[in-house]
Each structure stands twice: as structure tokens, then as C-alpha cells.
Design an enzyme around this catalytic site. Sequence first.
Site, PDB file in Angstrom:
ATOM      1  N   CYS A 193       0.768  -1.172  -0.014  1.00 25.62           N
ATOM      2  CA  CYS A 193      -0.131   0.174  -0.048  1.00 25.62           C
ATOM      3  C   CYS A 193       1.000   1.110   0.172  1.00 25.62           C
ATOM      4  O   CYS A 193       2.119   1.260   0.246  1.00 25.62           O
ATOM      5  CB  CYS A 193      -0.792  -0.103   1.134  1.00 25.62           C
ATOM      6  SG  CYS A 193      -0.151   0.039   2.868  1.00 25.62           S
ATOM      7  N   CYS A 206       3.173   1.827   2.905  1.00 26.94           N
ATOM      8  CA  CYS A 206       4.523   1.070   2.733  1.00 26.94           C
ATOM      9  C   CYS A 206       5.446   2.365   1.937  1.00 26.94           C
ATOM     10  O   CYS A 206       6.744   2.275   2.329  1.00 26.94           O
ATOM     11  CB  CYS A 206       4.596  -0.024   1.864  1.00 26.94           C
ATOM     12  SG  CYS A 206       3.602  -1.384   2.538  1.00 26.94           S
ATOM     13  N   ASP A 262      -1.800  12.512 -26.959  1.00 25.16           N
ATOM     14  CA  ASP A 262      -0.661  12.220 -28.134  1.00 25.16           C
ATOM     15  C   ASP A 262      -1.754  12.345 -29.240  1.00 25.16           C
ATOM     16  O   ASP A 262      -2.567  11.894 -29.141  1.00 25.16           O
ATOM     17  CB  ASP A 262       0.348  11.334 -27.928  1.00 25.16           C
ATOM     18  CG  ASP A 262       1.254  11.206 -28.956  1.00 25.16           C
ATOM     19  OD1 ASP A 262       1.705  12.260 -29.360  1.00 25.16           O
ATOM     20  OD2 ASP A 262       1.101  10.095 -29.688  1.00 25.16           O
ATOM     21  N   ASP A 298       1.341   6.440 -26.903  1.00 21.21           N
ATOM     22  CA  ASP A 298       1.486   5.010 -27.237  1.00 21.21           C
ATOM     23  C   ASP A 298       3.016   4.717 -27.721  1.00 21.21           C
ATOM     24  O   ASP A 298       3.568   3.745 -27.918  1.00 21.21           O
ATOM     25  CB  ASP A 298       0.613   4.774 -28.211  1.00 21.21           C
ATOM     26  CG  ASP A 298       1.084   5.291 -29.753  1.00 21.21           C
ATOM     27  OD1 ASP A 298       1.617   6.744 -29.534  1.00 21.21           O
ATOM     28  OD2 ASP A 298       1.010   4.717 -30.836  1.00 21.21           O
ATOM     29  N   ASP A 328       6.650   9.173 -25.845  1.00 21.02           N
ATOM     30  CA  ASP A 328       5.508   9.396 -24.713  1.00 21.02           C
ATOM     31  C   ASP A 328       5.670   8.971 -23.457  1.00 21.02           C
ATOM     32  O   ASP A 328       5.180   9.515 -22.410  1.00 21.02           O
ATOM     33  CB  ASP A 328       4.028   8.740 -25.122  1.00 21.02           C
ATOM     34  CG  ASP A 328       3.516   9.435 -26.489  1.00 21.02           C
ATOM     35  OD1 ASP A 328       3.995  10.598 -26.810  1.00 21.02           O
ATOM     36  OD2 ASP A 328       3.271   8.502 -27.162  1.00 21.02           O
TER      37      ASP A 328
END
Length: 861
Positions: free
Chosen positions: A15, A18, A440, A640, A644
Site C-alpha cells: 500500500c 509502505c 498524444d 503510445d 510519450d
Amino acid sequence: MAATQVQYNVGGMSCSFCAETINKALERTDGVEDANVSIAHEEVLIQYDDDVVSDVDLRDTLRDLGYTIRDPDKEKRFAQQQEELEDGRRRLLISGIASILSLVLMGIMVARNGWNIFAETDQQWMWYGSLALALVTMFGPGIYIKKKAYNSLRRGIFNQHVLLEAGAFAGLAGGFLGWFVFTGSGFPVVHFFIVATFITTYHILSEYTSLIVRTRASRAVNDLMDLQPDTARRVTEDGDVEEVDVDDLEVGDHVRVKPGENLPIDGEVIDGESAVDESVATGESTPIDKQPGDEVIGGSVNETGTLLIEVTATGEDAFLNQVAQQIEEARAMKPGIVQLADRVLKYFVPGVLSIAAAAFGFWLVVPAVFPGTVLGSGPQVETAVFAAISALVLGYPCALGMATPLALIRGGGEAARHGILMRSGDAFQVYGDVDTIVLDKTGTITEGEPAVDTVVGIDAHAEVEILRMAASAEAFSEHPLADAILDYADKQNVSFPDPETFDSVTGKGVTATVDGNEVLVGKPGWLDEEGVDLGAGEDAIEDLQRRGLTTIGVVVDGELVGLVGIGDEVKADAEDTIQRIKDAGIAPVMITGDNERTAQAVADEVGIDRVMAEVLPDDKRDEIRRLQEEEGERVAMVGDGINDAPALTQADIGIAIGAGTDIAIESADIVLMGDRLGGVMDAYEIAQTSYKKTRQNLLGAFSFNGIGVAAATTGLVHPVFAMLAMVASVSAVLANSFAGQLLSGEGIKTDFSVDGVGGEEPTEAETAEETAMESENEAADGEKPARETVVFDVDLHCGGCEDRVTDALDERDGVREVRADADEQHVEITFNPHQISTETLRQTISDLGYAVDKIEPTPTP
């Protein structure tokens, strides 16, 4: 001072508390300047002074906290993750058995006491039995929790592990006090021991739930990516070709790259000509023609011819390594996310400890100071101990650790049904709060491949005839723009003959003889150089270029007869998705390396008002950070490509198109399978719903325990209520998470893998029927289509056979793609029938010594 940066892959984080524990521990370590923890990617990035602290010291700090350092190799890291899952399963099995036996023991005790669940037994074998089960659970499968709690506590960090151990040891202490101190008073013994067993087991269960969710999300990501190391074909001075790891390449080495392959490194072309897709670096969707002397960028895609490249940059100077460095820097600067549960827990932990101490002090002091009241006279030692211990036992919210993972299972399963992979709980919490989505252009809003947008006739020339002449002239070309023209001719059912003659002028166009006519197809600038009068088409050329289209002229016998506008086609669902973004009150922004004119044309088509054009790859990340820091926006980034990836990492939420590059997928918080843009808003709506469930779960978890702690201070709450609260709170969380799905008849999907995205594969009968229909159409037309696919049954034995056949076929002109499969003993070839026949393809394989038994023609989609 020597500043150094190091990144670790860390296991055992369940979590964001942590992450806060690790951050605090590292920040309190001398020599550490900055530390950043990414839960979604299970990474820790540390900047430190290596004159003060060493890499070994940092690793020891992480291990002391109870976390593991994973191997940086993807394949080994995945194997280590599976080992952690197995360890978690074994811990849960042991503690689960101990809890079941504890319940059996308690059932026997209750039955012997006339079904009075509060009464204690005087049977010491039950005391020994419940103590043994508590010790086995706490110091067996639960020992790792104690290590985490101890190392957190000694650094002054109060977290869920500290609270759990406070409750577990309080239960153990309560049992011992009832056994040895308050003997005969009815002080619970077995009940307290069983409570210690139960809360330890519930904590192990909650961490295992979180681990299995994270592992399955990670497994789904790994299924999308190639775990094999990147390699390159290095050409030696003797002309031999050897396959080596990309990391082993040096400046000056020569590398051969075949059509369809990614360029493994930055370099300069020394032999060969090809069109290269450099959109990963430039954002431009139109491939760039390359010839000897031209520079190429690692990560680009070689589209057509074979290239021999001389390596010009390696290590930190190489483009791909610079991207990796930018990703690390972006992660370090990414806004921190603290889960709602952990924000509450930050105050809940010290609050419970303080209340327990206050209750103990109250029952010792107040009755002594004010004797003769309903509180009694003199220090109430037994009541004080009972109240303090009960408060600690009831203080640990067992359902808390399961609240977020269960919401993630519910939301993750729902997302998977929509072809979406949610990699972390942060994605649910943060995505629902974003106010800006940056998209993008190339490959995200658009298809990312050249496609014919329009055909313009000059001086009343028919568009069909223009297209027929252009397609015939380009039939033998392997350039991506030629592919776009041929594909468009196929879609328009325009048949065309093979050219009688053909010649290609690199980077400019082609000349051909079609039906006895001299045909030129190419850029207007080149046509002008060839003496063609472009006057009749000047306005049309200007209009196409203003729309951001690549303009190709078609000339027949010296006369400009038409123009072909080629662009990057907008995805079918792009306009609808942008409208959904606006309807949700979110601002859509387009970012691209493309020129302003092309970018604005695409933005106008889909309805985006704000455009960032001509943005270089390393500047995309800076633009995202500017939106976050200067404009105070919570930003989601959708992309993609390799270029990016840093921006995806920097954004509050990174969303990768699953059909994109591995590095983009690995950098994202959410992955959309396939290339459907509508998943952006599907994920947003799921995130909102799931986060609402998380808030409800946490409210339920804290309500049970908050009321229980307050009641425990009275000294009247029996430990059996702690067990009832555990069962009630966990049951409430489970019911809230899944009752709706179960009542509606849906299954609970816990596997995040997405199957069947994009529809089912056609059956053999359907494929055969389509093939027959295509053959009939071809026979009727009397002319061949621009491309075909054929499948050969070939006697392949191994991967080496696959490579040998693939390499031989790749050398043939007209071959577009080859897929060889030794397991299926099939070789599937996509080719241009105007340049090469199926019989030549068959003979090429046969000449290598392989048996070719039959041919199965299949349609090309």
C-alpha cells in the site's frame, strides 16, 4: 560531494503507507538527498551522496524494513514476484489452519460452558492449546510483520504493521495476565490468545489479497511485453553477421536492419535505402526516406529496404537511454499519492495507541482521586489493563487492509471486461480527480499510419482513373505512401494493371509506363523539377497542405491530372471520446511533435480546442509538469510511443495504448488493450465507481473499530467482541464490493488479463468462405489486388529454421511480412503479387531444403 542516483525494483510493498515508510526511512538516512517510491511500478529512486552512504547501506535499509530487492532483469523479476506470491500463499495457509483450529477450540469451550460465549474455562489444556496456536501464527507466518514493525518503530515511524503488532501482543499479554496475574477472576485467557491469532491471520490475508491483485496486474502487463533482451545483427569486418545484445554494441560497429524491424541504436546509414518511421522521436506520422549519409534514431521502425548502419551513439548518449533517464527523472518529480486509507491511518495509529494509554491511566488515577463513585475506590488495576488491552485489540481494523484491494479486484475485473488494465489502486483514486487529459496525436488520436484522405481531379479528370494510374505506377514500390495508395485502391475496388516499366527516385517519387502512357507520381517539388506545369493544381495543392496532408501529384504524359492527399487517419471513436471528455467536465489537450498546421487540422476534426504542437519528445514531460506545477492541474496523459513514456510517467495518471510500444506500456498506470480510444473514458467512469466503493469500504472498516475502541475504554468490552467486529467488518466490505455483481448474475473476475479484445478470431470455415469470395472477385476483375497472404505447410524443426526461412524470404522484393512457426509448421507470407508470385515464394523455401506440402491462400484484412 559526489551526487549519485540509483533505482531499485522493490518487492513486498502492499500500500502507499509502505511507500511513506520507505520514504521516511531513507530521508532519515545520512547522505540521502531525495527518495521517490512508485507503488504501481514497485520502484524506488534514490539520489544520494556516495561519500556519505553507499549502495550497500541503502539496500540494507530497504531489507531492514522487510522489503526485498528484485533483480533488474524483467524475466527474473517476474519469477521473483511469483515466488513472493507462493510465500504469501504458504503464510496464509498456515495462519488460516491455526485460526480454524482456534475456532474449534473456542467452540468446545463455549459448548462446555453452557453456550456462554463470554465465560472462561479452567481447562488449562485449552489455555496451552490457544497459546500454542497464537505463538505459531505470530512467530511463524507472522514473523515478517514483526520485523517490519520493529524496523519502522525504531525509526519513529508509526504504520499499520506497528498497529497490528500492538493489537497482537496486547492479545498475548491479556492471555498471560489472565493466566498468571488475575487468576480466578474470570479474566479472559483463551479469548485473548485467539484474538492474537485472528488479527495476525487477517493481516496476512489482507496483504496476500493486495499481493495477488498486484501480481495479476503485473502478469497482464508482462503478457503484453517481450521479456527477451534486445538484440542486433552486427556485421563483422569479414562480412559475417552475428547476433549480439544491444548493450554490447560500440561506436563504429556496423548493424544490419531488415524491413519491419526496429532500429536498435542511433547511427548513420552507410548502405541501403529505406523509408523509416521516426514518429517515436518526432511525432511525425509520415515515414522519412533514408539513404547513405542520413542519420537514424534508435527505436524507429525500418519500413521498406534493408539498411546497414554505423553506430554513432551508445550508453547515455543514445536516444533510447536518454528516454530511460527522462523516465527516471519524471518518476522522481511525479506528484506523490497517498491513498485515502493511509491518510486516515496516519492519524488512526497514534490515536489508538494514545486512547489505550489514556484508558489505562484513567482507570488507575480517577477512581483513586475520586473514590466512592461508580468507578470504584482506589486504582482499578484489572479494569485498567482490560480496557487498555481491549482498546489495542479492537484498534486494528482488519478490514482496512482489504478495503482497497477488494475495490481494486472489483474495479479491475470490470475494467478487464472493457479491455482495460488498471495497474494500481492509485489509478482508481487519482484518475477520478483529473481535470485535464492530454492526448498524444500520432497513434493515439490518429491511427498512426499513412492513409489516403482524398483524391482530387484536375481539369475534369475522373478520380477513379487518377487512382488507377497512381496505383499501377506504385504497384512495385515498397514505400509506405505507396502502400497507402494501394490500400485505398483496394478499398475503392479499383483494379489496375502491372506497369510495363518502373523506376523509383528515392525520396521524391516514381516513374512508370502504364498502358503505354508515361506516368509520374510524387511530390509537387519533384514534379516541378521534372518540368511539369503545376499551375492548374496550385489552389488544390495549397488547400491539401493547409489541411496538413502530404500531397502527391499524378502526371500522365506530362500533364498534371490529379492529386492524392495522404494523412494520418483519425480513429473512428476519437470525436466521440473527446466529447465524452468534455461532458465529464475535463479539458482535453492535444500534444504532438507534428507541425502547427497538421496538428490544428486534426484538433479541429475531433473537437479539441487546446493544442501543443511542435513539442519535442523530451519537452512533452516538461509540458506535463508545467500544467501540474504552474497551472495546478491534475493531469492524465494518453500516449503510445517511446517518446510519450517520460510524459506518461510524469503525469498524475499515465494511460498507454496497448497496441503501442513496450516502454510506454511499462511507464503507464492504465493500459488500454488494442487501440480503441474510447477506453480512456471507460476507465475514468470505472475509476470513479471503484473509488466510491473504496470510500464506502473504509468508512465501514473504521466505523466498526472506531466505535469498538471508544467502547473498550469503559473496561466492559469483552475480547469476543473484537472477533465479532472482525467478522462483521470484513463481511460488510465483501458484501459492499461484490454483492451488486453477484445479485445481477455477474461473476467476480479476479484475473486482470483481457481476452478477445477486438472480437473473436474467424473460424476456418469463415476464412475459407472469405478466401473463396476474394478469389471469385479477382477472377471477375481479371487483375490482381495490391497484396495477398499465403500460408505454406513447411517441415520446420526449430527456431533456427524459422530464422533461416524468414531471412531468405525477407530478401525477396515484394515480400511485406513473414511469420514462421515451427510448432505449427506453417509459414505465413504477406506479399505484393505484382512483384512476386506464390510459386517463387514456394521455390525460395524449397531451395533451402524444406518440404513444402501444400498452399493455403488466405485473405489479407
